[in-house]
Structure formats: C-alpha cells, structure tokens
Design a protein around this motif. Structure first.
Motif, PDB file in Angstrom:
ATOM      1  N   GLY A  60      28.255  -1.009   2.634  1.00 29.37           N
ATOM      2  CA  GLY A  60      27.410  -0.797   1.451  1.00 29.37           C
ATOM      3  C   GLY A  60      25.970  -0.413   1.756  1.00 29.37           C
ATOM      4  O   GLY A  60      25.140  -0.379   0.835  1.00 29.37           O
ATOM      5  N   ALA A  61      25.657  -0.068   2.997  1.00 25.13           N
ATOM      6  CA  ALA A  61      24.256   0.282   3.329  1.00 25.13           C
ATOM      7  C   ALA A  61      23.894   1.661   2.771  1.00 25.13           C
ATOM      8  O   ALA A  61      24.716   2.578   2.740  1.00 25.13           O
ATOM      9  CB  ALA A  61      24.057   0.259   4.838  1.00 25.13           C
ATOM     10  N   GLU A 109      34.038   6.608  11.616  1.00 25.86           N
ATOM     11  CA  GLU A 109      34.851   5.576  10.954  1.00 25.86           C
ATOM     12  C   GLU A 109      33.963   4.416  10.493  1.00 25.86           C
ATOM     13  O   GLU A 109      34.114   3.896   9.389  1.00 25.86           O
ATOM     14  CB  GLU A 109      35.919   5.022  11.916  1.00 25.86           C
ATOM     15  CG  GLU A 109      36.968   6.036  12.362  1.00 25.86           C
ATOM     16  CD  GLU A 109      36.429   7.072  13.349  1.00 25.86           C
ATOM     17  OE1 GLU A 109      35.511   6.738  14.141  1.00 25.86           O
ATOM     18  OE2 GLU A 109      36.913   8.226  13.324  1.00 25.86           O
ATOM     19  N   ARG A 110      33.027   4.033  11.332  1.00 21.57           N
ATOM     20  CA  ARG A 110      32.126   2.926  10.953  1.00 21.57           C
ATOM     21  C   ARG A 110      31.173   3.379   9.853  1.00 21.57           C
ATOM     22  O   ARG A 110      30.897   2.619   8.919  1.00 21.57           O
ATOM     23  CB  ARG A 110      31.337   2.440  12.163  1.00 21.57           C
ATOM     24  CG  ARG A 110      32.207   1.631  13.083  1.00 21.57           C
ATOM     25  CD  ARG A 110      31.406   1.014  14.199  1.00 21.57           C
ATOM     26  NE  ARG A 110      32.232   0.067  14.902  1.00 21.57           N
ATOM     27  CZ  ARG A 110      32.265  -0.069  16.226  1.00 21.57           C
ATOM     28  NH1 ARG A 110      31.491   0.680  16.976  1.00 21.57           N
ATOM     29  NH2 ARG A 110      33.057  -0.958  16.767  1.00 21.57           N
ATOM     30  N   LEU A 111      30.666   4.580   9.971  1.00 21.41           N
ATOM     31  CA  LEU A 111      29.725   5.067   8.955  1.00 21.41           C
ATOM     32  C   LEU A 111      30.400   5.112   7.581  1.00 21.41           C
ATOM     33  O   LEU A 111      29.740   4.922   6.551  1.00 21.41           O
ATOM     34  CB  LEU A 111      29.203   6.454   9.361  1.00 21.41           C
ATOM     35  CG  LEU A 111      28.211   7.100   8.404  1.00 21.41           C
ATOM     36  CD1 LEU A 111      26.975   6.208   8.202  1.00 21.41           C
ATOM     37  CD2 LEU A 111      27.783   8.467   8.909  1.00 21.41           C
ATOM     38  N   ALA A 112      31.704   5.313   7.559  1.00 18.94           N
ATOM     39  CA  ALA A 112      32.430   5.367   6.276  1.00 18.94           C
ATOM     40  C   ALA A 112      32.348   4.030   5.523  1.00 18.94           C
ATOM     41  O   ALA A 112      32.621   3.982   4.318  1.00 18.94           O
ATOM     42  CB  ALA A 112      33.883   5.748   6.530  1.00 18.94           C
ATOM     43  N   LEU A 113      31.966   2.962   6.193  1.00 19.92           N
ATOM     44  CA  LEU A 113      31.811   1.661   5.521  1.00 19.92           C
ATOM     45  C   LEU A 113      30.516   1.590   4.714  1.00 19.92           C
ATOM     46  O   LEU A 113      30.381   0.782   3.797  1.00 19.92           O
ATOM     47  CB  LEU A 113      31.807   0.526   6.556  1.00 19.92           C
ATOM     48  CG  LEU A 113      33.092   0.381   7.378  1.00 19.92           C
ATOM     49  CD1 LEU A 113      32.858  -0.547   8.561  1.00 19.92           C
ATOM     50  CD2 LEU A 113      34.213  -0.134   6.490  1.00 19.92           C
ATOM     51  N   ALA A 114      29.543   2.438   5.071  1.00 18.12           N
ATOM     52  CA  ALA A 114      28.271   2.469   4.323  1.00 18.12           C
ATOM     53  C   ALA A 114      28.504   3.226   3.013  1.00 18.12           C
ATOM     54  O   ALA A 114      29.611   3.703   2.733  1.00 18.12           O
ATOM     55  CB  ALA A 114      27.203   3.154   5.171  1.00 18.12           C
ATOM     56  N   LYS A 115      27.460   3.327   2.172  1.00 22.65           N
ATOM     57  CA  LYS A 115      27.621   4.058   0.902  1.00 22.65           C
ATOM     58  C   LYS A 115      27.969   5.529   1.197  1.00 22.65           C
ATOM     59  O   LYS A 115      27.545   6.077   2.229  1.00 22.65           O
ATOM     60  CB  LYS A 115      26.308   4.001   0.114  1.00 22.65           C
ATOM     61  CG  LYS A 115      25.959   2.609  -0.367  1.00 22.65           C
ATOM     62  CD  LYS A 115      25.646   2.619  -1.863  1.00 22.65           C
ATOM     63  CE  LYS A 115      25.334   1.207  -2.344  1.00 22.65           C
ATOM     64  NZ  LYS A 115      23.901   0.957  -2.470  1.00 22.65           N
ATOM     65  N   GLU A 143      16.981  -5.737   0.780  1.00 24.03           N
ATOM     66  CA  GLU A 143      17.953  -6.189   1.800  1.00 24.03           C
ATOM     67  C   GLU A 143      17.735  -5.402   3.089  1.00 24.03           C
ATOM     68  O   GLU A 143      18.058  -4.216   3.179  1.00 24.03           O
ATOM     69  CB  GLU A 143      19.378  -5.988   1.262  1.00 24.03           C
ATOM     70  CG  GLU A 143      20.450  -6.210   2.286  1.00 24.03           C
ATOM     71  CD  GLU A 143      21.305  -7.452   2.046  1.00 24.03           C
ATOM     72  OE1 GLU A 143      20.918  -8.295   1.204  1.00 24.03           O
ATOM     73  OE2 GLU A 143      22.340  -7.572   2.715  1.00 24.03           O
ATOM     74  N   ILE A 144      17.158  -6.090   4.072  1.00 20.68           N
ATOM     75  CA  ILE A 144      16.969  -5.480   5.399  1.00 20.68           C
ATOM     76  C   ILE A 144      17.915  -6.205   6.342  1.00 20.68           C
ATOM     77  O   ILE A 144      17.815  -7.421   6.520  1.00 20.68           O
ATOM     78  CB  ILE A 144      15.513  -5.632   5.888  1.00 20.68           C
ATOM     79  CG1 ILE A 144      14.518  -5.122   4.842  1.00 20.68           C
ATOM     80  CG2 ILE A 144      15.318  -4.910   7.214  1.00 20.68           C
ATOM     81  CD1 ILE A 144      13.061  -5.467   5.138  1.00 20.68           C
TER      82      ILE A 144
END
Ligand code: CP
Length: 319
Positions: free
Chosen positions: A229-230, A263-269, A198-199
């Motif tokens: 989930g990145a 805050e946005r980075l918290a959406l990644a893994k 997944e890219i």
C-alpha cells in the motif's frame, strides 16, 4: 538556542540539515524551485540572481550528481563557480580544514558547498565563520558522513510533491541501509515536518540505527509487509564504504531479502513512484526492471535537483 541555519530575522543563512528546518522554509524552497525547473530544463537561459557572487564547491568526498548539479545551478544563476580539486589542493599536503576555509574566505568567497566524510564538518565551518566575523559567507551541506544531505532530502520532497501533490495522505517506505545513510535521515526529518502521516523504514536489524522509532517511523524487517500500500518507495544504496565488520551475509543474499523487484513493487499502490538518490547498485538493492521501469522517477530526481539547488542558493543570497 538560535538555529544556526537561520539569521536573526529567521531567514536561511546556511543549509546544514533538514532537522529543525521550519516547515515554512522547506515550503519556500520547494515553491521557489518551481519556476527554476524551466531554467534547469533550459527553456529559460541564465538568471542574474547570483551575479558577482563566488560559489566554492569543496568536495572532500566523491560525487557525481551533487557536485555537478550544484555547479550547473550556480552557473544558471550567473555565479562565479570555483571547484576546488581536493586531491591537488593543499589539503593533500596536510593543511587543516579550517586553514583551507580561511584562505578561501580571503579570496572573497560568498558561499561554500561542502561535502565531507566527517559528520559535522559543515557545522564546524559555519561556526568557524561566525567566530571569525565572516558569517556573511553561507555554507551548504552537500553531504557529511552519515549525518545529513539536506539538498538531497529537499529534492526528494520536491519530487514527491511533483508526482503526488499532497503530503498529508501519503505512505512513504524507505528501504535499505538506514544505518549509514545521511540521505535517509534528511528524508525522514523533511517528511515528518511536511506532515506525512506514515513513514516506514524497511531494513534488516543490522542496518537500522538504534532507537530509529524515535524519529516517528514504523519499522519493518519484512519488505513485502513494508511495501504493502505504499505511495512512494525510496531505495537506499548499501554504503559498503561506511560499513565496519560483516553486517550482511552477501550482496546476493541482501537482494534476495530486500532487493526491489517488479513482484515486490506490485505490493505497493498501482501508481507508486520509485526513487533512489544514486549511485544505484543494480542487482543489489534494486532490479534493473524496476530502476528502468514505468514507476521509477530516479532521473527526474536528478533534474529537479538543479532547480532545488538553485532555489537554496538564491534564498541564501537573499533572493
Ligand atoms: N545522491 C548523491 O549524493 O549522489 P552523488 O554522491 O553522486 O553526489
């Protein structure tokens, strides 16, 4: 048609792009770079692999990381390194690129490391060397226009493999100005070749190349959705020097919509890594709290760049 980057025996002759670079060659470069990290980190002194070889650094465009790490890499391999100062060279008096190349080839160059603002310049040089019977001189593309930056793409692959081990289950998000980014193109081809399932690319419509989906990527215009989930977040700089016309309202507006904040980075893994090829524009594409935070591997990328460039040069020299 033969891949111009490979010689008749299928070994690396030039490094011009990650597009079409076979998986076994990419893996060979990454594997070869592993022992070189000890040399890059100065635990081991010099190696004699390029002793007696002359490496010419030809940077027709500005650079901090790439030019310096190529010079360090070549010196750690015991090469003679010649840095041509383009501003004080005869290129500034109107000498053509190929005339400059012919003259440097006459000085018994073994390798040209070339950065140029024009897409395709390193290909032109490699083709010219072949046409003039000097195919023994290798060309390494150190970034050409908006086309390719293969050693950056490869050092990014090395960094991902170092922290994540296996490419086969990763979600990688590339965020920012893909339209003008040679780095993004080199990353996408390498990620696809190495089997990343997944890219994702995340950008406003004005900063995406047309038909980018054809590269096998998923497109997101909303950064929150794209980051979810990145495993790996790769940021790109706004390439103002290559923009023609108003593609963005303002850097401040861009940061509001696409800047990477905690805050946005918290959406990644939770164990996501954050990468950036540099130079960074803090407060434009990335918040300082992220750039200097626990997830960032931006400075290790630079150090790994020495080892990867050593690997590339030693393979080109037949090592
Ligand atoms: N990443 C990169 O190419 O940086 P420089 O322009 O400083 O070489």
């Amino acid at each position: 048609m033969r891949n111009i980057q490979l010689n008749g025996e299928g070994r690396l002759q030039h490094l011009l792009t990650t597009e079409g670079l076979p998986r076994h060659i990419i893996t060979e470069i990454l594997d070869s770079a592993v022992p070189f990290t000890e040399v890059a980190e100065r635990e081991v002194k010099k190696l004699p692999l390029l002793r007696g070889k002359s490496v010419f650094n030809l940077f027709f465009e500005n650079s901090t990381r790439t030019r310096t790490t190529f010079e360090i890499a070549a010196k750690r391999l015991s090469a003679d390194v010649i840095n041509l100062n383009i501003n004080t060279s005869s290129a500034a008096k109107g000498e053509s690129l190929l005339d400059t190349i012919d003259n440097l080839a006459a000085m018994h160059a073994d390798m040209f490391v070339v950065r140029h603002a024009s897409s395709g310049a390193p290909f032109l040089i490699a083709a010219h060397l072949a046409a003039t019977g000097k195919e023994h001189i290798s060309v390494v593309n150190a970034g050409d226009g908006r086309h390719a930056h293969p050693t950056q793409g490869l050092l990014d692959m090395y960094t991902i493999r170092h922290y994540k081990r296996d490419f086969g289950e990763l979600t990688v998000a590339i965020v920012g100005d893909l339209l003008h980014s040679r780095v993004a193109r080199s990353q996408i081809y390498a990620l696809a070749t190495l089997g990343v399932p997944e890219i994702r690319v995340i950008a406003p419509r004005t900063l995406l190349p047309s038909q980018v989906e054809r590269l096998g990527v998923r497109v997101f215009h909303n950064i929150d959705e794209g980051l979810r989930g990145a495993d790996v977040v790769m940021m790109l700089r706004l390439q103002n020097e290559r923009m023609q016309g108003a593609l963005l309202p303002s850097p401040q507006e861009y940061f509001k919509s696409y800047g990477l904040t905690p805050e946005r980075l918290a959406l990644a893994k939770p164990d996501a890594i954050v990468m950036h090829p540099g130079p960074m524009n803090r407060g434009v594409e990335i918040d300082s709290a992220v750039a200097d935070g626990n997830h960032a591997v931006i400075l290790p990328q630079v150090t790994f760049g020495i080892a990867v460039r050593m690997a590339v040069m030693s393979l080109l020299a037949g090592g």
